[in-house]
Design a protein around this motif. Structure first.
Motif, PDB file in Angstrom:
ATOM      1  N   MET A 171       0.935  -1.181   0.467  1.00 57.41           N
ATOM      2  CA  MET A 171       0.083   0.105   0.537  1.00 57.41           C
ATOM      3  C   MET A 171       0.755   1.106  -0.067  1.00 57.41           C
ATOM      4  SD  MET A 171      -3.253   0.699   3.038  1.00 57.41           S
ATOM      5  CE  MET A 171      -2.162   0.467   3.904  1.00 57.41           C
ATOM      6  N   TYR A 172       1.555   1.343   0.801  1.00 58.09           N
ATOM      7  CA  TYR A 172       2.638   1.914   0.789  1.00 58.09           C
ATOM      8  C   TYR A 172       3.699   2.436  -0.358  1.00 58.09           C
ATOM      9  CZ  TYR A 172       2.593   1.427   6.042  1.00 58.09           C
ATOM     10  OH  TYR A 172       1.904   1.825   7.085  1.00 58.09           O
ATOM     11  N   THR A 173       3.478   1.147  -0.950  1.00 56.04           N
ATOM     12  CA  THR A 173       4.852   1.685  -2.294  1.00 56.04           C
ATOM     13  C   THR A 173       3.280   2.000  -3.461  1.00 56.04           C
ATOM     14  OG1 THR A 173       6.080   0.184  -1.304  1.00 56.04           O
ATOM     15  CG2 THR A 173       6.201   0.323  -4.375  1.00 56.04           C
ATOM     16  N   ALA A 174       2.788   1.785  -3.417  1.00 52.46           N
ATOM     17  CA  ALA A 174       1.850   2.394  -3.999  1.00 52.46           C
ATOM     18  C   ALA A 174       1.296   3.683  -4.230  1.00 52.46           C
ATOM     19  CB  ALA A 174      -0.074   1.381  -4.344  1.00 52.46           C
ATOM     20  N   ILE A 175       1.380   4.253  -3.640  1.00 54.17           N
ATOM     21  CA  ILE A 175       1.335   5.736  -2.729  1.00 54.17           C
ATOM     22  C   ILE A 175       2.720   6.650  -2.855  1.00 54.17           C
ATOM     23  CG2 ILE A 175       1.233   7.367  -1.281  1.00 54.17           C
ATOM     24  CD1 ILE A 175      -0.705   5.683   0.516  1.00 54.17           C
ATOM     25  N   GLU A 176       3.514   5.749  -3.076  1.00 53.55           N
ATOM     26  CA  GLU A 176       5.461   5.782  -3.314  1.00 53.55           C
ATOM     27  C   GLU A 176       5.029   6.285  -4.432  1.00 53.55           C
ATOM     28  OE1 GLU A 176       7.875   3.670  -0.725  1.00 53.55           O
ATOM     29  OE2 GLU A 176       8.878   5.972  -0.468  1.00 53.55           O
ATOM     30  N   ASN A 177       4.601   5.372  -5.709  1.00 49.94           N
ATOM     31  CA  ASN A 177       5.385   5.647  -6.637  1.00 49.94           C
ATOM     32  C   ASN A 177       3.829   6.115  -7.696  1.00 49.94           C
ATOM     33  OD1 ASN A 177       3.093   3.527  -7.600  1.00 49.94           O
ATOM     34  ND2 ASN A 177       4.242   1.596  -7.798  1.00 49.94           N
ATOM     35  N   GLY A 178       3.289   6.785  -7.238  1.00 48.30           N
ATOM     36  CA  GLY A 178       1.968   7.064  -7.780  1.00 48.30           C
ATOM     37  C   GLY A 178       0.790   6.195  -8.136  1.00 48.30           C
ATOM     38  N   THR A 179       0.623   4.982  -7.748  1.00 48.77           N
ATOM     39  CA  THR A 179      -0.608   3.993  -8.756  1.00 48.77           C
ATOM     40  C   THR A 179      -1.576   4.584  -7.810  1.00 48.77           C
ATOM     41  OG1 THR A 179       1.264   2.376  -8.550  1.00 48.77           O
ATOM     42  CG2 THR A 179      -1.312   2.029  -8.796  1.00 48.77           C
ATOM     43  N   ASN A 180      -1.482   5.087  -6.482  1.00 49.10           N
ATOM     44  CA  ASN A 180      -2.654   5.652  -5.361  1.00 49.10           C
ATOM     45  C   ASN A 180      -2.003   7.119  -4.793  1.00 49.10           C
ATOM     46  OD1 ASN A 180      -2.607   2.496  -4.802  1.00 49.10           O
ATOM     47  ND2 ASN A 180      -5.039   3.685  -5.466  1.00 49.10           N
TER      48      ASN A 180
END
Ligand code: GLN
Length: 251
Positions: A171-180
């Motif tokens: 979940m954190y990675t998805a925010i860091e890479n802009g997916t979320n």
């Protein structure tokens, strides 16, 4: 008279033996306890030893030692742990699990051992300043958690989409890479990750729904385990072990 005494003695001995047997049954059992697999500082893999460590792992170990019960932990994830307890595959779970009235319909909880609530998390360079700014955005949610429940509760009003993830790191990675664009996560957990794993994230605003974490069993099952957990928790709070564990993880 002698006969009566003998009979009385036999009865007393029998009661003694059978209660002894019962006692052994309880302490000889190895309880299967499920947990999350990546929820630092409560449970996370120590890559040096390949062992799960954390506040929950240490509290459980200290309580089991104090109460004299055996257990094995399976770190399978949060939603999987709830499912395993409900299906009877697990005797209990300890996973930074928030005690709520809704969960009390299907779980019995120990006394609370830590308080936390959820907070809005966004990328460090995000201009999201409040929940209102989530309009039209994608919010990452971790299945079965309070963060998800909160996101779902305001989703319609604010107007955003949710995307499910199995665990906190993805979940954190998805925010860091802009997916979320954001997620709602337990504050102490995401703040630990931002600090210790150098994540490119920040928290916004205040904590919502602060509540206690508890050790949980399926409603009506393993009552003695909850009793032992509570007794052990009181003991490790009294003897300083509980404070020592929290201090070890930076509290
Ligand atoms: N405290 C939150 C809950 O109970 C999150 C728990 C977790 O992700 N391990 O839903």
């Amino acid at each position: 008279m002698k006969k009566i005494l003998g009979l009385l003695l036999a009865t007393v001995m029998c009661v003694g033996v059978s209660s002894c047997g019962k006692q052994e049954e309880v302490t000889d059992k190895t309880y299967v306890i499920y947990s999350d697999n990546s929820f630092a500082p409560f449970e996370f893999l120590d890559t040096e030893t390949n062992q799960y460590i954390g506040v929950d792992m240490d509290i459980l170990a200290a309580i089991a030692e104090d109460q004299g019960f055996k257990y094995e932990v399976k770190n399978e994830g949060f939603d999987a742990s709830m499912g395993a307890v409900q299906s009877g595959q697990a005797d209990a779970m300890i996973a930074g699990m928030t005690i709520t009235d809704e969960r009390k319909q299907t779980f019995d909880f120990s006394d609370g051992y830590f308080e936390d609530g959820q907070i809005l998390v966004v990328a460090k360079d995000s201009d999201i300043m409040s929940e209102k700014d989530l309009a039209g955005k994608n919010v990452a949610t971790k299945i079965g958690t309070m963060g998800t429940e909160y996101a779902e509760s305001i989703k319609g009003k604010v107007g955003f989409e949710t995307v499910n993830y199995e665990d906190s790191p993805t979940m954190y990675t998805a925010i860091e890479n802009g997916t979320n664009d954001a997620c709602f996560e337990d504050r102490s957990v995401v703040e630990w990750a931002i600090k210790n794993e150098n994540l490119n994230l920040k928290t916004v605003g205040d904590v919502v729904n602060p509540k206690q974490y508890g050790f949980a069993v399926k409603k009506g099952a393993n009552t003695e385990l909850i009793e032992m957990f509570n007794a052990g928790l009181a003991n490790i709070k009294a003897n300083g072990k509980y404070d020592e564990i929290l201090a070890k993880y930076g509290y």
